[in-house]
Design a protein around this motif. Structure first.
Motif, short mmCIF file in Angstrom:
data_model
loop_
_atom_site.label_atom_id
_atom_site.label_comp_id
_atom_site.label_asym_id
_atom_site.label_seq_id
_atom_site.Cartn_x
_atom_site.Cartn_y
_atom_site.Cartn_z
N VAL A 1 -4.10 -11.83 5.49
CA VAL A 1 -4.69 -10.25 5.16
C VAL A 1 -4.87 -10.36 7.12
O VAL A 1 -3.46 -9.29 7.16
CB VAL A 1 -5.44 -9.79 4.60
CG1 VAL A 1 -5.81 -8.28 5.18
CG2 VAL A 1 -6.26 -9.97 3.66
N ARG A 2 -4.55 -11.02 7.82
CA ARG A 2 -3.97 -10.81 9.19
C ARG A 2 -2.81 -10.67 9.13
O ARG A 2 -2.39 -9.85 10.24
CB ARG A 2 -5.10 -11.48 10.41
CG ARG A 2 -4.46 -10.79 11.69
CD ARG A 2 -5.70 -12.39 12.52
NE ARG A 2 -5.35 -11.95 13.98
CZ ARG A 2 -6.41 -11.77 15.14
NH1 ARG A 2 -7.84 -11.34 14.88
NH2 ARG A 2 -6.14 -11.57 16.54
N VAL B 1 -6.02 -1.14 4.77
CA VAL B 1 -6.58 -2.21 4.80
C VAL B 1 -6.49 -2.30 6.39
O VAL B 1 -6.17 -2.11 7.87
CB VAL B 1 -5.13 -3.33 4.74
CG1 VAL B 1 -5.67 -4.89 5.13
CG2 VAL B 1 -4.09 -2.62 3.61
N THR B 2 -8.36 -3.18 6.17
CA THR B 2 -8.76 -3.49 7.59
C THR B 2 -9.23 -5.01 7.59
O THR B 2 -9.47 -5.52 6.67
CB THR B 2 -9.95 -2.57 7.85
OG1 THR B 2 -10.63 -2.72 9.11
CG2 THR B 2 -11.03 -2.64 6.79
N TRP C 1 -7.79 -3.48 14.40
CA TRP C 1 -8.33 -3.75 13.02
C TRP C 1 -7.38 -3.31 12.07
O TRP C 1 -7.57 -3.97 11.01
CB TRP C 1 -9.77 -4.05 13.28
CG TRP C 1 -10.31 -5.20 14.18
CD1 TRP C 1 -9.35 -5.45 15.68
CD2 TRP C 1 -11.73 -5.24 14.26
NE1 TRP C 1 -10.60 -5.88 15.53
CE2 TRP C 1 -11.68 -5.24 15.40
CE3 TRP C 1 -12.74 -4.82 13.08
CZ2 TRP C 1 -12.74 -6.00 15.52
CZ3 TRP C 1 -13.43 -5.30 13.81
CH2 TRP C 1 -13.90 -5.56 15.30
N ASN C 2 -6.67 -2.45 11.99
CA ASN C 2 -6.43 -1.58 9.96
C ASN C 2 -5.04 -0.82 10.45
O ASN C 2 -4.69 -0.61 11.38
CB ASN C 2 -7.49 -1.00 10.36
CG ASN C 2 -7.68 0.31 10.71
OD1 ASN C 2 -6.57 1.55 10.61
ND2 ASN C 2 -8.93 0.44 12.02
N LYS C 3 -4.76 -0.88 9.30
CA LYS C 3 -3.50 -0.56 9.20
C LYS C 3 -3.45 0.68 7.86
O LYS C 3 -3.68 -0.38 6.96
CB LYS C 3 -2.21 -0.69 9.45
CG LYS C 3 -1.53 -1.48 10.80
CD LYS C 3 -0.55 -2.62 11.08
CE LYS C 3 0.21 -2.86 11.59
NZ LYS C 3 1.43 -3.46 11.96
N LEU D 1 -0.77 -8.20 8.19
CA LEU D 1 -1.18 -7.29 8.45
C LEU D 1 -0.56 -6.82 10.29
O LEU D 1 -0.25 -5.65 10.83
CB LEU D 1 -2.68 -6.56 8.21
CG LEU D 1 -2.68 -5.35 8.78
CD1 LEU D 1 -2.81 -4.80 7.81
CD2 LEU D 1 -4.69 -5.24 9.31
N VAL D 2 -1.04 -7.50 10.86
CA VAL D 2 -0.30 -8.05 12.22
C VAL D 2 0.70 -8.52 12.52
O VAL D 2 1.54 -8.70 13.45
CB VAL D 2 -1.14 -8.66 13.70
CG1 VAL D 2 -1.53 -8.57 14.29
CG2 VAL D 2 -2.76 -7.56 12.81
N GLN E 1 0.72 -1.47 -0.43
CA GLN E 1 -0.29 -0.10 -0.43
C GLN E 1 0.85 1.26 0.12
O GLN E 1 1.81 1.18 0.66
CB GLN E 1 -0.84 0.09 1.16
CG GLN E 1 -0.46 0.08 2.28
CD GLN E 1 -1.30 0.23 3.69
OE1 GLN E 1 -2.47 0.77 3.56
NE2 GLN E 1 -1.16 -0.99 4.16
#
Length: 381
Positions: free
Chosen positions: A160-161, A281-282, A276-278, A164-165, A130
Motif C-alpha cells: 500500500v505504501r 487511503v492512509t 501518510w495519506n492520499k 501510495l508513495v 479510488q
C-alpha cells in the motif's frame, strides 16, 4: 462507513478492534495462508498497554496475565561481567509494567477478539483504485473489496505504501539479526528479568523471559552486507560462530534451539514521511513509520496509531478531516521516536532527512528521564 485493512499483523488487528468499537464496519485482508507462530518476542510498554485498554477495556490486563512483567534489566559484557543492574519501576511510575510476551501470543489474543469471518487469509493486495465515492482493492487471487477507507497496515515492505508513495525498498541499517523463542531454563535467567550482553565490536545478545517458562533470545551484529544463509543449519552455525567465546548462557541456549526455529533477518528502516495519506487511503504502524528496534516501540506506536485513527474516523465530519487530524497528531510523535531509535541504535539517517533531524533533534536527544516520561505517559487516563 466501511474500512478495509491490509495486513493482519499487530497494528492491523488492533485497528480492526478499535474501528469496530466505534461501530465502523471493518474487514482485514492478510497475504499469509494462516496466522502462524513466529520465533519472536516483544516488549509492550506503558504507552502501548494503556492504549490497548483504551481500545478495548481489559485487553491489556488479559495480556499481562500470560506474559512476563520485567522487574530488572541486567547489562553484561560478553565475558559475563556485570556492567549494571537496573530495577524497572514502570508500574509504580506509569501505572503499567514492561510486559514481555511472545509475538504470536499477542497476535492470537488480538485475533480472538474479532469475529473469525472478518479476517480474510491468503489475500495478497496487488493494487487499488479510488474515486470520490470509494476505493476498490484488488487482490492477487482476482477478487476485489469495496470500501470507503483503505488502511495499509502491511509492514515495512508495505505494498500500500509503494502504491501510495512509491519510495522503493526499505534501507538496510547495517546490522543482521537472529531470534528464536523456546522452552528453556538456566540459572542465569531468572523469571521476569531481561539480560543484555554486549561487546565493543558491535554485537549484542538479549535474553528475555516471555512467560510460561519460555525465553526469547535475539542477537545482532554489524554486517556490511545483508546476505542471508539458505539453510537453517547454516544459520545456527553462523550464530554459534559469531558469538563463540561469549559467556553462558549464550552458547547453551543457541545450541538448545532447533535450527528451524531461528529467524534470520536484516534490520531495515525508512526515512520519515511528511504525509501518510492520499484521498481515502492512509498508512499505519511499520507501513507508515518503521523503526530500528532499539527502543522496542514498533508495536506500541502501531497501537497508538490504531486508537487515534479510529477515534478520528468516528468523530470527524469527513474522511479528509479525520486524516488531517491523524497526521497532525501522529507524525510529530512518531518522528521523535524514529529519531530517538536511530540515535540509540547508532543509526544515522541519510542527508535527505537533514531537515527532519534538525527539527526534532532536541527532543530526540532529551534526557532519558524526560523522554521516558513523554513516551510512557501517553494514553494514561
Amino acid at each position: 462507513m466501511k474500512v478495509t485493512v491490509i495486513g493482519a499483523g499487530l497494528g492491523g488487528l488492533a485497528a480492526a478492534i478499535a474501528l469496530r468499537q466505534q461501530g465502523i464496519d471493518t474487514q482485514v485482508y492478510e497475504k499469509a495462508r494462516g496466522l502462524q507462530p513466529i520465533g519472536a518476542g516483544l516488549s509492550l510498554f506503558p504507552n502501548g498497554l494503556n492504549v490497548l485498554n483504551a481500545i478495548l477495556p481489559g485487553l491489556a490486563d488479559s495480556l499481562i496475565r500470560v506474559g512476563s512483567q520485567a522487574q530488572r534489566v541486567n547489562l553484561r559484557k560478553s565475558n559475563g561481567d556485570l556492567i549494571a543492574q537496573n530495577q524497572l519501576p514502570l508500574q509504580e511510575q506509569y501505572g503499567q509494567p514492561m510486559l514481555n510476551i511472545r509475538w504470536s501470543q499477542l497476535q492470537e489474543t488480538l485475533a480472538s477478539v474479532l469475529p473469525p469471518d472478518l479476517i480474510h487469509l491468503n489475500y495478497r493486495c496487488v493494487g487499488f483504485d479510488q474515486t470520490d465515492s470509494g476505493v476498490e482493492v484488488q487482490f492477487e487471487n482476482g477478487e476485489t473489496a469495496q470500501a470507503d477507507v483503505l488502511i495499509g497496515a502491511d509492514g515495512i515492505h508495505s505494498i500500500v505504501r509503494q502504491l501510495l508513495v512509491g519510495d522503493g525498498s526499505p534501507r538496510y541499517a547495517g546490522r543482521l539479526s537472529w531470534r528464536a523463542v523456546l522452552q528453556y531454563q538456566h540459572q542465569l535467567l531468572p523469571a521476569d528479568e531481561v539480560t543484555i550482553m554486549t561487546s565493543i565490536d558491535g554485537k549484542i545478545f538479549t535474553l528475555i523471559d516471555v512467560g510460561d517458562g519460555q525465553i526469547f533470545w535475539s542477537a545482532g551484529a554489524l554486517s556490511e552486507r545483508e546476505n542471508l544463509h539458505k539453510q537453517a543449519t547454516e544459520v545456527k552455525s553462523h550464530v554459534l560462530e559469531t558469538f563463540a567465546g561469549w559467556a553462558e548462557p549464550v552458547e547453551a541456549i543457541v545450541t538448545a534451539t532447533a535450527a528451524e526455529a531461528i529467524v534470520e533477518r536484516p534490520i531495515w528502516d525508512r526515512p520519515p514521511l511528511e504525509s501518510w495519506n492520499k484521498g481515502r487511503v492512509t498508512l499505519l504502524g511499520d507501513a507508515a513509520h518503521p523503526m530500528v528496534p532499539s527502543l522496542g516501540q514498533g508495536a506500541n506506536t502501531a497501537f497508538e496509531d490504531a486508537w487515534e485513527l479510529a477515534q478520528f474516523l468516528a468523530q470527524q465530519p469527513s474522511i479528509e478531516a479525520a486524516f488531517a487530524h491523524y497526521e497532525n497528531s501522529r507524525i510529530p510523535r512518531t518522528q521523535v521516536i524514529q529519531a530517538r531509535s536511530a540515535f540509540q541504535g547508532s543509526r544515522s539517517y541519510d542527508t535527505d532527512s537533514e531537515t527532519f533531524l534538525r527539527g526534532i533533534a532536541e527532543q530526540a536527544r532529551a534526557s532519558q528521564a524526560e523522554f521516558e516520561e513523554w513516551l510512557y505517559e501517553y494514553g494514561r487516563g
